[in-house]
Design a protein around this motif. Sequence first.
Motif, PDB file in Angstrom:
ATOM      1  N   HIS A 190      -1.337   9.353  -0.279  1.00 47.99           N
ATOM      2  CA  HIS A 190      -2.301   8.439   0.293  1.00 47.99           C
ATOM      3  C   HIS A 190      -3.602   8.803  -0.493  1.00 47.99           C
ATOM      4  O   HIS A 190      -4.095   7.871  -1.058  1.00 47.99           O
TER       5      HIS A 190
ATOM      6  N   ARG B  62      -2.942   7.695  -4.267  1.00 49.24           N
ATOM      7  CA  ARG B  62      -2.902   6.123  -4.456  1.00 49.24           C
ATOM      8  C   ARG B  62      -4.496   6.024  -4.307  1.00 49.24           C
ATOM      9  O   ARG B  62      -4.600   4.949  -5.231  1.00 49.24           O
TER      10      ARG B  62
ATOM     11  N   TYR C 113      -2.538   2.095   9.620  1.00 52.26           N
ATOM     12  CA  TYR C 113      -2.390   2.663   8.259  1.00 52.26           C
ATOM     13  C   TYR C 113      -0.873   2.997   8.358  1.00 52.26           C
ATOM     14  O   TYR C 113      -0.185   3.810   9.155  1.00 52.26           O
TER      15      TYR C 113
ATOM     16  N   GLU D   1       0.769   2.267   5.175  1.00 57.00           N
ATOM     17  CA  GLU D   1       1.191   2.230   3.589  1.00 57.00           C
ATOM     18  C   GLU D   1       0.214   2.915   2.935  1.00 57.00           C
ATOM     19  O   GLU D   1      -0.999   2.776   2.900  1.00 57.00           O
ATOM     20  N   GLU D   2       0.759   3.776   2.086  1.00 59.62           N
ATOM     21  CA  GLU D   2      -0.257   4.687   1.048  1.00 59.62           C
ATOM     22  C   GLU D   2      -1.235   3.753   0.341  1.00 59.62           C
ATOM     23  O   GLU D   2      -0.953   2.911  -0.061  1.00 59.62           O
TER      24      GLU D   2
ATOM     25  N   LYS E 127      -3.468   1.919   1.722  1.00 62.25           N
ATOM     26  CA  LYS E 127      -3.942   0.604   2.387  1.00 62.25           C
ATOM     27  C   LYS E 127      -4.214   0.911   3.674  1.00 62.25           C
ATOM     28  O   LYS E 127      -3.174   1.542   4.439  1.00 62.25           O
TER      29      LYS E 127
ATOM     30  N   ARG F  74       5.767   6.025  10.915  1.00 62.59           N
ATOM     31  CA  ARG F  74       5.670   6.632   9.505  1.00 62.59           C
ATOM     32  C   ARG F  74       6.322   7.939   9.594  1.00 62.59           C
ATOM     33  O   ARG F  74       6.423   8.719   8.561  1.00 62.59           O
TER      34      ARG F  74
END
Length: 336
Positions: free
Chosen positions: A40, A43, A138, A140-141, A143, A271
Amino acid sequence: MIKPNKTRYIIYGAGAIGCSVGGHLQRTGHQSVLIGKHGHIDRINESGLRLITPQDSYQISIPAVTSPSEIDWSWNDIVMLCMKSQDTEEALRSLVQTGVDTFNIPIFCVQNSITNETVAARYFERIYGVMVGFTGIYLEEGKVYNPVEGNAGYLEAGIYPSGIDDLVNQAVSDLSEASFAIQANSNIMTAKGAKLLGNLGNALRAICNGKGDEECYMERARKEAEQCLIAAGLPFEQRTELAGRTRAHRGINKLPANVRNQGSTWQSLMRRKGSTEADFLNGEIARLGKVYGIPTPFNRLLQRIVRDMARNQATPGKYTANELYKMAEELSLKPD
């Protein structure tokens, strides 16, 4: 543009809530730093934090690290703990290891549960509670969704265990500028106690994924919790009082198309994190029940099942709420 000579907010726990708070602070000129996990954070450092609201999609350039030891600490830093409660004590120990001034650096617990402030007070002198009255997503890494229309969400803040000071007022002002609806609350733990009663349903929603009559189950789980909080002398207000303030101030929840959300514990299962916050929500009620001789089968069952699901990386929807109700009633007949 970052405002000069302003407080720097260290957001420890760069998940849905942490990135929403830190992202909005940073984009409105309040210097912020994110502390989170590799992937995370990598990114975010590569392309910025993507913070999506119903009104806008922001790509925010924000400093982000994976350890508090990477930060050059300053006298004007405020730490905002935004991680799940199961990670709080390890985070606090990591902070202590950096050599920060434990008597002066303020710690704001921007978290669910009523356990974090007490743990923080073992290590630090200046502790503040924050009631979080909005959701974040949360999955997605890099985003995060902040799905609130009209403002960024509702917060209340105060000194732990009670009171208001200049720093609370400063945080309220800064977060207001960052588009949050926020007010100071001199009895912040009373609000957080009420929020706990609502958060007891996080595990249920994660287990059931919307299947079955959840309210019947939650009525029993909340009754257990209220009995335990009263026995322990821990403050809480009626959930209707907190809900009324939240509705009056928070914007409208508006999920983006094709995005589901059944709460933070549901997100943890989705997740496949391997752990959830249930031990510090339902588990805290079960602990108090053990101390004060109050049976808590409806909370204990949720804690046990969601913990097993997280360990086995199971996805939401294992049982319906009706099936869980029968299981909890059977558990209530067994000797403790």
